[in-house]
Scaffold this motif. Sequence first.
Motif: not given
Length: 561
Positions: A63-75
Amino acid sequence: MATRHVDIIRALLRREVGTIRKPDGSNLRVALAFPNTYYVGMSNLGFQVVYRIFNEIPGTLCERVFLPEQRDFEDLRRTTSSLVTMESQSPLREFDVLAFSVSYELDYFNIPRILSLGRISELANDRGEEEPLIIAGGPAVTFNPEPLAPFVDVFVIGEGEEVIPEVVSVLRDGGERLHLLERLAQIQGIYVPRFYEPKYKRDGMIERVSVTADVPMPVRRRWVRDLDKYNPGNPIRTPDTEFSNMAIVEIARGCGRRCRFCVAGHVYLPPRKRSASSVLRCLEETPRAERVGLLGASVFDHSEFMDICNSLLQHRRLFSVSSVRLDLLTEEIAEMLHRGGQQTITVAPEAGTERLRQIIGKPLTDQQIFEGMSAAWNGGLRRIKMYFMVGLPTETEEDVKSIAQLARTIASSFRWERLVVSVSCFVPKPWTPFQWVPMEKERELSSKLAMIRRELKAEKNVRLTAESAREAVVQGTLARGDRRLHSVIGAVASGSRSWKNSISEAGLSVEFYAYRAREREEVFPWDHIDQGIAKSHLLAECDSALQAPDKERRKPSGSTT
């Protein structure tokens, strides 16, 4: 679980075609990570190919995983929630393997970020038996894995099609982590950094690299001899990528031109091609896409290139190519590209003068450039993107200004709908003849980029895009870096310190890694990797480039001597 992040993942999945879904119950679960956002990762063909290879192996789920966008990263960072995979939204710690596909040095900082968001120990030596095994492969770590070595358990050096099933076979047998690593290290193309120990001299250079276990020395690159054995296309299409709803097919790998600045032209040898029948069969077996993208370092060198294009036209399929060699571009080829729906062609003169192009191993003459442009125009193509670099070895002010002059002349000679000039900063890379040369300092690079902006300011028909000199220097530091940089990567990734402060507090310097000319007999951090290229050959090529005839040697721009 972060609800907003999961909602975004599910929305992205709904727009995909070709998502691979396998029933859970597999005896090996792999999370495949691209250390950047979904948009960037899903635009990468290599990442998608690895995704398919893992899932084609019976009993293996990927399965795949990516770096979240900035807002989700901070959350995610503020909470105890874990980063999850795309397909099942499962936490990363539930997988046996977390495998990174790494294409760019500037993505190194995102690897400890993803590990942290996945609640996985960042350093390999701190990881317990219950945590996933961390694997990394891709172009950047094939060239030089050392800056990431303390984060990674296993590197894949070279191409993955054949080595991935062998790695899966070992992992399926199970066992304690150390035992698995010892077995994996015996596979050609596998590098387990904990078994290789660099010793540094007082001046910071490497004295030698020693092995601490019964493992191969050097580590040999893995490469595929017969590309036709493997599917060359992207299994998933989505509108949320650079190549929206395009079927991308690699028709060739490697390049025999060996430009002296280009690592791909040295590491991906020998040049290989896929047969036209293999390429067309792949397209027949995949869901029809709006367009087909033909990918390769030099697609015009493919002996069956015209046959592939003619077949696509006969089947009324639109297509485009990744880049164009001006010395091979004819009016016939340009017309075929135009009929195939290509709107913009990308060309790379790299330097503004014939002298400098000769030195860097790309001996295009001005006449060849203009003949290629004329062929493009006469064939119906109206949009051009040109790539250049500043900071090349022996570069003069005249060379820099000639970039703008060449662009002005091309703009005035033809009525292009769009002419884009893209200028990047030269970064010396491992496994090239220029691995010995110093990178130009950030101040000088910025000055040269500003010079080109001034020269082209009045040209309304030319759009200029330029790379950040600061980011280029960071890339240059990492590209030829060693393991000691891992603390800098970790500090920047955590957000606790800036790049400048992190490297200073680690007792390291950009001057040492980027701005310093290498000694002829210096041991490089990547010398214990065998890419199949003699170091003596690269040094001879470097000498040949820098020892130009007196009439070609000029005072470099910014020089005071």
